[in-house]
Design a protein around this motif. Structure first.
Motif, PDB file in Angstrom:
ATOM      1  N   ILE A   1      51.445  49.630  38.381  1.00 27.31           N
ATOM      2  CA  ILE A   1      52.565  48.665  38.392  1.00 27.31           C
ATOM      3  C   ILE A   1      53.662  48.487  39.183  1.00 27.31           C
ATOM      4  O   ILE A   1      54.096  47.612  38.880  1.00 27.31           O
ATOM      5  N   THR A   2      52.994  49.183  40.404  1.00 26.44           N
ATOM      6  CA  THR A   2      53.948  48.056  41.598  1.00 26.44           C
ATOM      7  C   THR A   2      53.516  47.101  41.630  1.00 26.44           C
ATOM      8  O   THR A   2      54.525  45.601  42.126  1.00 26.44           O
TER       9      THR A   2
ATOM     10  N   ASN B   1      54.226  37.668  35.053  1.00 27.30           N
ATOM     11  CA  ASN B   1      54.344  37.657  33.869  1.00 27.30           C
ATOM     12  C   ASN B   1      53.252  38.379  32.904  1.00 27.30           C
ATOM     13  O   ASN B   1      51.680  38.295  33.040  1.00 27.30           O
ATOM     14  N   ASN B   2      52.916  39.779  33.047  1.00 26.08           N
ATOM     15  CA  ASN B   2      52.048  40.633  32.753  1.00 26.08           C
ATOM     16  C   ASN B   2      52.265  41.594  31.520  1.00 26.08           C
ATOM     17  O   ASN B   2      53.291  42.269  31.436  1.00 26.08           O
ATOM     18  N   GLY B   3      51.188  41.392  30.722  1.00 24.71           N
ATOM     19  CA  GLY B   3      51.449  42.509  29.370  1.00 24.71           C
ATOM     20  C   GLY B   3      52.155  43.950  29.983  1.00 24.71           C
ATOM     21  O   GLY B   3      52.940  44.863  29.826  1.00 24.71           O
TER      22      GLY B   3
ATOM     23  N   ALA C   1      54.365  39.434  28.917  1.00 19.39           N
ATOM     24  CA  ALA C   1      54.807  40.429  29.330  1.00 19.39           C
ATOM     25  C   ALA C   1      55.774  40.563  28.194  1.00 19.39           C
ATOM     26  O   ALA C   1      55.958  42.040  27.755  1.00 19.39           O
ATOM     27  N   ASP C   2      56.664  39.249  27.758  1.00 20.19           N
ATOM     28  CA  ASP C   2      57.048  39.829  25.873  1.00 20.19           C
ATOM     29  C   ASP C   2      56.589  40.619  25.217  1.00 20.19           C
ATOM     30  O   ASP C   2      56.335  41.330  23.982  1.00 20.19           O
ATOM     31  N   THR C   3      54.325  40.332  25.432  1.00 22.84           N
ATOM     32  CA  THR C   3      53.918  40.547  24.613  1.00 22.84           C
ATOM     33  C   THR C   3      54.285  42.292  24.961  1.00 22.84           C
ATOM     34  O   THR C   3      53.394  43.532  24.052  1.00 22.84           O
ATOM     35  N   GLY C   4      54.009  42.746  25.986  1.00 25.03           N
ATOM     36  CA  GLY C   4      53.656  44.307  26.289  1.00 25.03           C
ATOM     37  C   GLY C   4      54.820  44.606  26.109  1.00 25.03           C
ATOM     38  O   GLY C   4      54.802  46.325  25.747  1.00 25.03           O
TER      39      GLY C   4
ATOM     40  N   ALA D   1      53.041  35.197  40.260  1.00 30.65           N
ATOM     41  CA  ALA D   1      52.421  36.586  40.727  1.00 30.65           C
ATOM     42  C   ALA D   1      51.948  35.513  41.844  1.00 30.65           C
ATOM     43  O   ALA D   1      52.630  34.536  42.640  1.00 30.65           O
ATOM     44  N   LYS D   2      51.769  36.363  42.537  1.00 32.48           N
ATOM     45  CA  LYS D   2      50.959  36.217  44.526  1.00 32.48           C
ATOM     46  C   LYS D   2      49.793  35.994  44.345  1.00 32.48           C
ATOM     47  O   LYS D   2      49.121  36.683  44.172  1.00 32.48           O
TER      48      LYS D   2
END
Length: 502
Positions: free
Chosen positions: A43-44, A50-52, A173-176, A400-401
């Motif tokens: 989670i953190t 931009n991740n599900g 992310a939107d798909t998640g 994302a890093k």
């Protein structure tokens, strides 16, 4: 009344069975720029990206649930996942789900095109193990990549497969979040929707799967129309065509309260895709002709001409180290040109040892053994050196890093080269900037990517050209030596000459 407990996790890999390098355990644990995430890290470390997982956990529905994070693993696309890596990661993920205690639902962030050394259908095998461990009563909702090669087993062992609708994938992310909405529909009930599955009988070249252009632009818009009319969810997956497995094909999966509605929806969507077969096409340039055309356009352009080095796309299994496009830039004496990324840890280390301003003789790139490619033996000027750590701010990577290891900007003539130690698809302007190249100031940008680069580069591009230099992800799947495809699958729609993709 206690809150529903929902486990979340993921295991992601897109497998090009024709690619040169396999994905071992190390490829998942840091090799792709991100380590395996466990427990709260799931989670953190994904929050706000931009991740599900982020989209699911941060959705309004999830705020009413107790989220139980398990494990998330990802490796850059490559050849097969080794049996050791698959069994270790799948085993740990299933065990973490079992150890989570009583659950009311499971959300899994998968790709849909994983092939392991011992399992052609990686996701089908993973879902089989999860279902065997947890039983049939617990709903399993899965987000999938748009390029998923969906199989009957994946459909059978899950309650919903919900795919991305954009390529570049700016909606991960939107798909998640859409998965969370669907989970809310069925969690805590015995309600399960009917499923309808269709396989499309032709392979679609990756570069023409882009949803910014037709026909995918209209096809994916139709999803929204169908759901607005009351369909719970439907997903057209364009498929990943460089996979020599029986399940390699575009597919449609539809869900509805009754079987007749699901079947009609699947037929409607599959019919639209079949009708569009001849539209999956566009012009592909040779390296020298593409550079010449880019130079011609650049004479009057106010923005960079962007070239997709599509056949060495690390997002489709390439090692991002072929030299065909770099050779063309040099041969045509291109000026104010930049190319990235060339992944060559040895060259990056040699540049760091030599220092900024030094001239170094290197056999750059070409280490993957791709037919028709070889290292470029030349003298390069070291312009900048970095540690390869930066935040990718464009819409695809979504904050994302990334850690690409020791990196450098090398120059030869009017061409600058981003050299890194780890591979990641050139889909973010920060990948140029991290070594001191301002992409907006270049006349020509060559990106080792097929489509994802468009999300961040199309807004700054005068135009976009697609070039085919030697690489493991052919523009036309028909050139690949398939042995396992199902009978009747056409290897590709035709590639029409004569126009440039805008």
């Amino acid at each position: 009344m206690s809150r529903p407990r929902i486990a979340v996790g993921g295991f992601m890999h897109e497998t090009n069975t024709f690619a040169p390098t396999r994905a071992d355990f190390a490829a998942f644990d840091g090799g792709g720029g991100r380590p395996i995430m466990r427990g709260d890290e799931v989670i953190t470390l994904t929050r706000g990206t931009n991740n599900g997982i982020a989209g699911f956990v941060e959705s309004p529905e999830a705020q009413a649930w107790e989220i139980v994070p398990t494990l998330w693993a990802h490796a850059s696309p490559s050849a097969h996942v080794t049996q050791d890596a698959f069994d270790r990661i799948a085993g740990e993920l299933v065990q973490a789900i079992e150890d989570a205690g009583p659950l009311d639902g499971i959300y899994l962030n998968l790709h849909g095109a994983m092939v392991a050394e011992h399992a052609d259908d990686g996701e089908g095998e993973l879902l089989r193990r999860v279902r065997a461990a947890m039983g049939d009563a617990i709903p399993i909702v899965v987000s999938l990549d748009l390029h998923a090669n969906v199989t009957e087993e994946m459909v059978a062992y899950s309650d919903a497969l919900i795919g991305y609708r954009t390529y570049p994938h700016v909606d991960m992310a939107d798909t998640g979040a859409r998965c969370a909405t669907y989970m809310a529909r069925i969690v805590g009930t015995t309600q399960r929707d009917a499923k309808a599955f269709r396989r499309i009988e032709f392979l679609i070249p990756i570069v023409w799967q882009c949803t910014y252009i037709e026909p995918c632009k209209s096809l994916y818009s139709h999803h929204v129309t169908m759901e607005a009319a009351g369909l719970p969810t439907i997903s057209f997956s364009t498929g990943f065509p460089a996979a020599d497995i029986p399940g390699c094909a575009p597919t449609v999966v539809a869900y509805a309260a009754d079987a007749a509605t699901a079947e009609r929806a699947a037929d409607e969507m599959a019919g639209l895709v079949n009708d569009a077969e001849s539209a999956f096409a566009g012009q592909v340039w040779t390296p020298d002709d593409g550079v010449k055309e880019a130079m011609r356009i650049a004479q009057t352009a106010t923005k960079p001409v962007v070239i997709a080095d599509t056949q060495d796309n690390p997002g489709a299994g390439g090692d991002s180290d072929t030299t065909g496009m770099l050779r063309a830039l040099i041969a045509q004496d291109a000026q104010r040109a930049a190319i990235g990324n060339i992944v060559d840890p040895g060259a990056a280390a040699a540049a760091h040892e030599a220092g900024v301003g030094a001239t170094v003789r290197l056999a750059l790139g070409g280490k993957s053994g791709v037919p028709g490619d070889m290292p470029l033996d030349e003298a390069f000027v070291v312009e900048t050196l970095t540690d390869g750590r930066f935040t990718a701010t464009g819409p695809f990577y979504g904050g994302a890093k990334l850690d690409l290891g020791l990196s450098a900007c090398l120059r030869i003539g009017g061409v600058r080269i981003v050299v890194t130690s780890r591979k990641a698809q050139m889909a973010d302007q920060q990948m140029f900037r991290q070594v001191g190249i301002e992409p907006r100031d270049q006349a020509i940008l060559v990106n080792k990517s097929s489509v994802h680069f468009r999300a961040d580069f199309a807004p700054i591009a005068e135009t976009i050209l697609v070039c085919a230099s030697p690489g493991p992800m052919p523009v036309d799947p028909a050139v690949l030596p398939f042995t396992k495809l199902l009978p009747g699958i056409r290897l590709s729609p035709s590639i029409a000459p004569g126009h440039r993709v805008k």
